[in-house]
Motif scaffolding. Structure first.
Motif, PDB file in Angstrom:
ATOM      1  N   ALA A 253       0.875  -1.180   0.000  1.00 35.74           N
ATOM      2  CA  ALA A 253       0.000   0.000   0.000  1.00 35.74           C
ATOM      3  C   ALA A 253       0.910   1.227   0.000  1.00 35.74           C
ATOM      4  CB  ALA A 253      -0.913  -0.003   1.216  1.00 35.74           C
ATOM      5  N   THR A 254       1.328   1.625  -1.186  1.00 33.37           N
ATOM      6  CA  THR A 254       2.306   2.703  -1.333  1.00 33.37           C
ATOM      7  C   THR A 254       1.698   4.048  -0.909  1.00 33.37           C
ATOM      8  OG1 THR A 254       1.613   3.205  -3.589  1.00 33.37           O
ATOM      9  CG2 THR A 254       3.314   1.501  -3.328  1.00 33.37           C
ATOM     10  N   PRO A 255       2.539   5.058  -0.649  1.00 36.78           N
ATOM     11  CA  PRO A 255       2.006   6.371  -0.279  1.00 36.78           C
ATOM     12  C   PRO A 255       0.960   6.904  -1.258  1.00 36.78           C
ATOM     13  CG  PRO A 255       4.356   6.317   0.136  1.00 36.78           C
ATOM     14  CD  PRO A 255       4.019   5.016  -0.544  1.00 36.78           C
ATOM     15  N   ALA A 256       1.136   6.623  -2.531  1.00 41.40           N
ATOM     16  CA  ALA A 256       0.166   7.116  -3.524  1.00 41.40           C
ATOM     17  C   ALA A 256      -1.222   6.523  -3.299  1.00 41.40           C
ATOM     18  CB  ALA A 256       0.647   6.795  -4.943  1.00 41.40           C
ATOM     19  N   THR A 257      -1.287   5.275  -2.823  1.00 34.39           N
ATOM     20  CA  THR A 257      -2.588   4.640  -2.605  1.00 34.39           C
ATOM     21  C   THR A 257      -3.247   5.114  -1.311  1.00 34.39           C
ATOM     22  OG1 THR A 257      -1.807   2.689  -1.370  1.00 34.39           O
ATOM     23  CG2 THR A 257      -1.749   2.566  -3.781  1.00 34.39           C
ATOM     24  N   VAL A 258      -2.426   5.580  -0.358  1.00 35.53           N
ATOM     25  CA  VAL A 258      -2.930   6.037   0.939  1.00 35.53           C
ATOM     26  C   VAL A 258      -3.286   7.525   0.900  1.00 35.53           C
ATOM     27  CG1 VAL A 258      -2.353   6.235   3.412  1.00 35.53           C
ATOM     28  CG2 VAL A 258      -1.527   4.272   2.093  1.00 35.53           C
ATOM     29  N   GLN A 259      -2.652   8.280   0.016  1.00 33.70           N
ATOM     30  CA  GLN A 259      -2.779   9.739  -0.016  1.00 33.70           C
ATOM     31  C   GLN A 259      -4.231  10.255  -0.049  1.00 33.70           C
ATOM     32  OE1 GLN A 259       0.113  11.666   0.240  1.00 33.70           O
ATOM     33  NE2 GLN A 259      -1.348  13.309   0.705  1.00 33.70           N
ATOM     34  N   PRO A 260      -5.153   9.602  -0.785  1.00 37.08           N
ATOM     35  CA  PRO A 260      -6.527  10.123  -0.781  1.00 37.08           C
ATOM     36  C   PRO A 260      -7.152  10.193   0.616  1.00 37.08           C
ATOM     37  CG  PRO A 260      -6.242   8.609  -2.609  1.00 37.08           C
ATOM     38  CD  PRO A 260      -4.997   8.504  -1.779  1.00 37.08           C
ATOM     39  N   TYR A 261      -6.819   9.244   1.482  1.00 40.34           N
ATOM     40  CA  TYR A 261      -7.328   9.304   2.852  1.00 40.34           C
ATOM     41  C   TYR A 261      -6.817  10.569   3.545  1.00 40.34           C
ATOM     42  CZ  TYR A 261      -8.381   4.248   2.462  1.00 40.34           C
ATOM     43  OH  TYR A 261      -8.860   3.011   2.086  1.00 40.34           O
ATOM     44  N   GLN A 262      -5.524  10.816   3.389  1.00 41.85           N
ATOM     45  CA  GLN A 262      -4.906  11.999   4.008  1.00 41.85           C
ATOM     46  C   GLN A 262      -5.511  13.283   3.453  1.00 41.85           C
ATOM     47  OE1 GLN A 262      -2.680  12.299   6.425  1.00 41.85           O
ATOM     48  NE2 GLN A 262      -2.233  14.475   6.244  1.00 41.85           N
ATOM     49  N   ASP A 263      -5.774  13.313   2.154  1.00 44.35           N
ATOM     50  CA  ASP A 263      -6.254  14.532   1.500  1.00 44.35           C
ATOM     51  C   ASP A 263      -7.732  14.808   1.764  1.00 44.35           C
ATOM     52  OD1 ASP A 263      -3.740  14.847   0.439  1.00 44.35           O
ATOM     53  OD2 ASP A 263      -4.258  14.055  -1.541  1.00 44.35           O
ATOM     54  N   LEU A 264      -8.533  13.760   1.950  1.00 47.04           N
ATOM     55  CA  LEU A 264      -9.987  13.930   1.890  1.00 47.04           C
ATOM     56  C   LEU A 264     -10.716  13.731   3.221  1.00 47.04           C
ATOM     57  CD1 LEU A 264     -10.563  12.065  -1.502  1.00 47.04           C
ATOM     58  CD2 LEU A 264     -10.605  14.534  -1.117  1.00 47.04           C
ATOM     59  N   ILE A 265     -10.125  12.997   4.163  1.00 51.25           N
ATOM     60  CA  ILE A 265     -10.785  12.822   5.466  1.00 51.25           C
ATOM     61  C   ILE A 265     -10.516  14.060   6.314  1.00 51.25           C
ATOM     62  CG2 ILE A 265     -10.877  11.438   7.585  1.00 51.25           C
ATOM     63  CD1 ILE A 265     -10.104   8.995   5.923  1.00 51.25           C
ATOM     64  N   PRO A 266     -11.553  14.678   6.885  1.00 53.86           N
ATOM     65  CA  PRO A 266     -11.370  15.956   7.583  1.00 53.86           C
ATOM     66  C   PRO A 266     -10.434  15.892   8.792  1.00 53.86           C
ATOM     67  CG  PRO A 266     -13.679  15.647   7.016  1.00 53.86           C
ATOM     68  CD  PRO A 266     -12.984  14.363   6.694  1.00 53.86           C
ATOM     69  N   ASP A 267     -10.545  14.861   9.637  1.00 55.37           N
ATOM     70  CA  ASP A 267      -9.770  14.778  10.881  1.00 55.37           C
ATOM     71  C   ASP A 267      -8.887  13.543  10.793  1.00 55.37           C
ATOM     72  OD1 ASP A 267      -8.747  14.690  13.417  1.00 55.37           O
ATOM     73  OD2 ASP A 267     -10.683  14.551  14.451  1.00 55.37           O
ATOM     74  N   VAL A 268      -7.651  13.726  10.335  1.00 50.94           N
ATOM     75  CA  VAL A 268      -6.805  12.568  10.020  1.00 50.94           C
ATOM     76  C   VAL A 268      -5.343  12.865  10.309  1.00 50.94           C
ATOM     77  CG1 VAL A 268      -6.487  13.259   7.602  1.00 50.94           C
ATOM     78  CG2 VAL A 268      -6.330  10.831   8.209  1.00 50.94           C
ATOM     79  N   ARG A 269      -4.615  11.841  10.748  1.00 55.69           N
ATOM     80  CA  ARG A 269      -3.149  11.918  10.809  1.00 55.69           C
ATOM     81  C   ARG A 269      -2.561  10.602  10.339  1.00 55.69           C
ATOM     82  NH1 ARG A 269      -0.575   9.674  15.385  1.00 55.69           N
ATOM     83  NH2 ARG A 269      -1.970   9.077  17.101  1.00 55.69           N
TER      84      ARG A 269
END
Length: 299
Positions: A253-269
């Motif tokens: 699960a490369t950073p590119a596949t995880v990035q949408p979660y980081q970009d789109l979920i309002p409260d995320v780390r």
């Protein structure tokens, strides 16, 4: 040795049954941590060490086997259209309600369990206190693109062997399996030998491959099943729960596949485990426990 469960059972799910295991007291004030395994078509076994979090956080921990595998009802003769994302969402809802924890729980979704848990969270269930998405892609089309990138970086000849068998439809041969393991040793589990818990789940997939082959395909990196075009990206902005992302430096699960979660979920780390691939809970267990304990205690 793992912590002994306080309870085991099978939850009726229509005419089927979902096997579950509880560590700790479901009547406790702390939210229950519900562990959603990968695959689809794997089992809870490789995630068993999350049971240790019950004592460390006061959160009871619930493991379960998704329908079609492990201790749950097997349906080897079901058609492909039986195995849908909605089936597994319904099963999760049924389990939460049946255990009486639907008003106070945290979801931990690993690999395929990540987008499944995210899709559940996107409906903003009132009892969801937190969400952990571990080693998971937000999009199967994105995943397939990244698999091509990782495959191209394998040692000389490995990808050629894989491609030859995939084109010939001979992905069940020992030669394909040996080439496949080169990828797994690099991007799924970097421990040698593989831990017993992971081996248990790995071989369970192939003991009854109905779900995995139907929805995913013959391997992690050759996704030909019904999920090949599925994505949760459009629903990620609807997630209201505090969210922790986990991935490994060498993760499939490369950073590119995880990035949408980081970009789109309002409260995320996002926590990136530097010595891990797809299984930080096994590859860096002490750091994993510390990160999870901090997240759970601060909800």
């Amino acid at each position: 040795m793992h912590v002994r469960p306080s309870r085991k059972g099978t939850m009726p799910f229509g005419e089927y049954g979902t096997w579950y295991r509880v560590t700790g007291d479901l009547a406790a004030e702390r939210p229950a941590l519900v562990v959603v395994h990968g695959g689809p078509g794997s089992t809870h076994d490789y995630l068993l060490n999350l049971a240790d979090l019950a004592a460390e956080t006061g959160c009871p921990v619930v493991h379960y086997d998704q329908i079609g595998n492990g201790g749950s009802t097997h349906l080897p003769d079901s058609d492909a259209d039986f195995w849908t994302v909605q089936l597994f969402l319904d099963e999760l809802d049924n389990l939460l309600t049946g255990l009486g924890i639907a008003d106070n729980y945290v979801l931990f979704g690993q690999s395929w369990g990540g987008p499944l848990a995210a899709r559940h969270a996107a409906d903003a269930p009132r009892g969801l206190r937190g969400l952990v998405i571990a080693n998971a892609s937000a999009s199967y089309p994105l995943w397939r693109q990244e698999m091509d990138v990782l495959r191209a970086q394998l040692p000389p000849g490995v990808n050629e062997t894989l491609l030859r068998h995939e084109a010939a439809g001979t992905t069940n041969t020992p030669e394909y399996f040996e080439a496949m393991k080169v990828f797994y040793d690099k991007h799924v589990c970097r421990l040698d030998p593989w831990p017993r818990d992971y081996q248990a789940s790995f071989y369970e997939v192939y003991n009854d491959s109905t779900v995995y082959f139907t929805m995913n395909g013959p391997s992690e990196f050759h996704v030909t099943g019904t999920l090949r075009d599925w994505s949760v990206e459009s629903r990620l902005p609807d997630i209201e729960a505090p969210t922790l992302l986990i991935s490994g430096r060498y993760d499939e699960a490369t950073p590119a596949t995880v990035q949408p979660y980081q970009d789109l979920i309002p409260d995320v780390r996002w926590e990136l485990f530097q010595e891990s691939s797809h299984l930080p809970h096994l590859e860096e267990p002490e750091l994993f426990r510390a990160v999870m304990t901090d997240f759970l205690k601060n909800l």
